[in-house]
Design a protein around this motif. Sequence first.
Motif, PDB file in Angstrom:
ATOM      1  N   ALA A 296      -0.031  -7.987  -0.515  1.00 50.60           N
ATOM      2  CA  ALA A 296       0.948  -8.394   0.496  1.00 50.60           C
ATOM      3  C   ALA A 296       0.416  -9.574   1.296  1.00 50.60           C
ATOM      4  O   ALA A 296      -0.740  -9.559   1.731  1.00 50.60           O
ATOM      5  CB  ALA A 296       1.271  -7.227   1.427  1.00 50.60           C
TER       6      ALA A 296
ATOM      7  N   LEU B 135       1.542  -1.949   3.125  1.00 51.07           N
ATOM      8  CA  LEU B 135       1.970  -2.182   1.747  1.00 51.07           C
ATOM      9  C   LEU B 135       0.781  -2.199   0.802  1.00 51.07           C
ATOM     10  O   LEU B 135       0.858  -1.683  -0.322  1.00 51.07           O
ATOM     11  CB  LEU B 135       2.754  -3.496   1.653  1.00 51.07           C
ATOM     12  CG  LEU B 135       4.114  -3.494   2.343  1.00 51.07           C
ATOM     13  CD1 LEU B 135       4.732  -4.884   2.279  1.00 51.07           C
ATOM     14  CD2 LEU B 135       5.052  -2.464   1.720  1.00 51.07           C
TER      15      LEU B 135
ATOM     16  N   TYR C  87       0.389  -2.536  -3.188  1.00 50.14           N
ATOM     17  CA  TYR C  87       0.909  -3.892  -3.345  1.00 50.14           C
ATOM     18  C   TYR C  87      -0.058  -4.922  -2.781  1.00 50.14           C
ATOM     19  O   TYR C  87      -0.730  -4.673  -1.777  1.00 50.14           O
ATOM     20  CB  TYR C  87       2.244  -4.046  -2.607  1.00 50.14           C
ATOM     21  CG  TYR C  87       3.348  -3.175  -3.140  1.00 50.14           C
ATOM     22  CD1 TYR C  87       4.118  -3.568  -4.227  1.00 50.14           C
ATOM     23  CD2 TYR C  87       3.629  -1.941  -2.544  1.00 50.14           C
ATOM     24  CE1 TYR C  87       5.134  -2.758  -4.715  1.00 50.14           C
ATOM     25  CE2 TYR C  87       4.640  -1.128  -3.026  1.00 50.14           C
ATOM     26  CZ  TYR C  87       5.396  -1.542  -4.111  1.00 50.14           C
ATOM     27  OH  TYR C  87       6.392  -0.741  -4.599  1.00 50.14           O
TER      28      TYR C  87
ATOM     29  N   ALA D 148       1.714  -5.625   6.320  1.00 51.21           N
ATOM     30  CA  ALA D 148       1.052  -6.044   5.080  1.00 51.21           C
ATOM     31  C   ALA D 148      -0.006  -5.027   4.674  1.00 51.21           C
ATOM     32  O   ALA D 148      -0.124  -4.670   3.492  1.00 51.21           O
ATOM     33  CB  ALA D 148       0.433  -7.426   5.248  1.00 51.21           C
TER      34      ALA D 148
ATOM     35  N   LEU E 138       5.809 -11.434   2.866  1.00 54.36           N
ATOM     36  CA  LEU E 138       6.282 -10.767   4.075  1.00 54.36           C
ATOM     37  C   LEU E 138       6.509 -11.798   5.177  1.00 54.36           C
ATOM     38  O   LEU E 138       5.569 -12.439   5.644  1.00 54.36           O
ATOM     39  CB  LEU E 138       5.244  -9.725   4.502  1.00 54.36           C
ATOM     40  CG  LEU E 138       5.644  -8.620   5.456  1.00 54.36           C
ATOM     41  CD1 LEU E 138       6.830  -7.822   4.924  1.00 54.36           C
ATOM     42  CD2 LEU E 138       4.460  -7.701   5.704  1.00 54.36           C
TER      43      LEU E 138
END
Length: 244
Positions: free
Chosen positions: A61, A54, A59, A51, A36
């Motif tokens: 991140a 996510l 995820y 982040a 990111l």
Amino acid sequence: MTTITTRAVEYPADGLTMIGHLAVPAGTGRAPAVLLGPEGAGHNDVQCRRADALAELGYVAFAFDLHGGGHWFTDPQEMLARTTPLLADPARLRDIGHAALDVLRAEPRTDPDRIAAVGYGTGGIIALELGRDGVDLRAIGTVNGLATGRPGETARIRCPVWAGVGSEDPIMSQDHRAAFAAEMQAAGVDWRMVVYGGAQHAFHHPPVDHEQTVLPGVGHHPLHARRAWRDVVELLAECVPLAD
């Protein structure tokens, strides 16, 4: 909402000590990951929250740093003094991206074969430069970062590219958007672009505080900011699904 873990990570890049923000989802197995990239002004809580969001989806991140020390510029002229030479030097941009990618890959929860890169402004340009450098990514997303590359290198992008931009962005003008589209098309890239009507540059970034100096043509658009985030999440769901 799932329980996530977060931590600051120091790492070297561009002759500086960078401080990024790593967010890891609940669980123990490997998960798809997202690199990111921040706006030209730098790394701040907005990027960290992205982040975290996510990671809550599942995820791994990593919100990487751009200027060292997790710095965020409040003075546009100071920001331009730092970013203008960067943007003129794709090799430096790639080095910053590779250093951050190394951090993400070093996280044991990261599935190294399922990584996407998403960035805003300068961070989006770094995501594109990683693709042009031949990095094996599952997807590239760039918001307000539509820089064209050196001849022939864009053909090295091997994943879908999604771009979002405001129609009233004076930095990413209509001519700039057309050049980017022509380059992607000529290179045979699987690309798409969303133009958010009425949005200016950095439309995706909420106001920080009263000390932030804002340039003409830069402004937050809450509705399109939400839409752009949904578009990013949909890109990830398509290209780096949580169940693969």
